[in-house]
Design a protein around this motif. Sequence first.
Motif, PDB file in Angstrom:
ATOM      1  N   ARG A  90       4.988   3.481  -0.582  1.00 41.54           N
ATOM      2  CA  ARG A  90       5.610   2.631  -1.549  1.00 41.54           C
ATOM      3  C   ARG A  90       7.057   1.632  -1.180  1.00 41.54           C
ATOM      4  N   GLU A  92       7.890  -1.127  -1.640  1.00 41.65           N
ATOM      5  CA  GLU A  92       8.380  -2.050  -2.273  1.00 41.65           C
ATOM      6  C   GLU A  92       9.204  -1.612  -2.959  1.00 41.65           C
ATOM      7  N   GLU A 120       7.426  -2.874   8.156  1.00 36.37           N
ATOM      8  CA  GLU A 120       6.323  -2.425   8.601  1.00 36.37           C
ATOM      9  C   GLU A 120       6.691  -2.726  10.293  1.00 36.37           C
ATOM     10  N   ARG A 353      -0.384   4.326  -1.008  1.00 31.24           N
ATOM     11  CA  ARG A 353      -0.039   4.605   0.567  1.00 31.24           C
ATOM     12  C   ARG A 353      -0.217   2.983   1.409  1.00 31.24           C
ATOM     13  N   LYS A 354       0.326   3.197   1.926  1.00 32.57           N
ATOM     14  CA  LYS A 354      -0.152   1.382   2.823  1.00 32.57           C
ATOM     15  C   LYS A 354       0.225   1.715   4.302  1.00 32.57           C
ATOM     16  N   THR A 355      -1.198   1.145   4.616  1.00 32.06           N
ATOM     17  CA  THR A 355      -1.988   1.661   6.108  1.00 32.06           C
ATOM     18  C   THR A 355      -1.457   0.536   6.620  1.00 32.06           C
TER      19      THR A 355
END
Length: 360
Positions: A90, A92, A120, A353-355
């Motif tokens: 999360r 953001e 990132e 989840r951000k991969t």
Amino acid sequence: MGQFKSIKITPEAIEAINSFQLPEDLSFGKAMAPVMIESNYDNGVWEEFRMVPYQQLTLDPTCKALHYAQEIFEGLKGYFTHSNGPFLFRPEENMRRFNLSAARMAMAEVPEDGFLDGVEAITSYCSQFIPVSSGDSLYIRPFMFATENSLGIKPSEKFKFLIVASPSQAYFKSGSVKVLVENDAVRACPGGVGHAKTGGNYAASLLSMINAKNKGYDQVLWLDAVTKENIEEMSGMNFFAVYGEKLKTPKLTETILNGITRKSIMELAKHLGLEIEETTMKVSELLEDVKSGACSEAFACGTAVIITPIDTLGTGNGDIYKLQHAQGPVAMKLREALLNIQEGTGDDPFGWRKTLKPLS
Ligand code: COI
């Protein structure tokens, strides 16, 4: 610029990554990744965001942050456990909260893409340095401080934004913590900056932390500044109590940090069939409930501490209240469910989840 449109990846940063050796002893927040993200704000504009080697800063002694504490930060984690990842959780939400803190502290907002691409980029490029045991992570620390040089007390018009990252092990080594209710000092008062993630709120907590440690406790539980009756938070952690199938947590006020882990736990708990009550929590009632067994578990939560059970609550006059469970089943079930999402070992029903792509 490659995949991170808002970040210039300098050749020096790549060289620093290629020649970096991860120390063996990591603990929490001590070893630093070899690169950082940097940008400066002046004359109403942010300069280019860059990834550069991790390095010392040079500051003028009159830099306003050093005198008037115009400073904010965030904490989030990159995961690469079980040979999976890297993942972010999360990010953001951290970006939004960062700019809310900036507004409260009269600071410039950071462009969303600079913040997010920066987080990132540092995670992708440092993925080989993320420790792989469950509970370990790359602890990512975006922060910003006032860099105008002058002793006049007025808002700075110049700021420095940085993101550093620390390959880290779990925050607490033992599986549960002892918490002292702070009956005298206060962390934040109405109208103040308690809901902003600014260093002064943490500085305000340190003396009480020393007192608590001297009495054999790990952490302090803060009460509201006006009545000193209601539970607020724990500095870097929010507080939950478990009553059977129900979780209770202090409802947010302007003196409590709006924790992203707190918010996620509430959504996750509902999903797992638990009831949630965000309410005013009187400390006297909680202690009675611990004594009677109506409250069987309590836990702290936050990015750094994940979910850490509380085994003992103590008060300033020496009373000790042992929780029925040192590591309660509800806390441990929620911890596992949260880590499964964060570390990529379970479904992600909320899309949290951000991969990312490993780039080193
Ligand atoms: C976090 O959990 O990211 C925090 O801000 C706690 C920190 C002060 C160690």
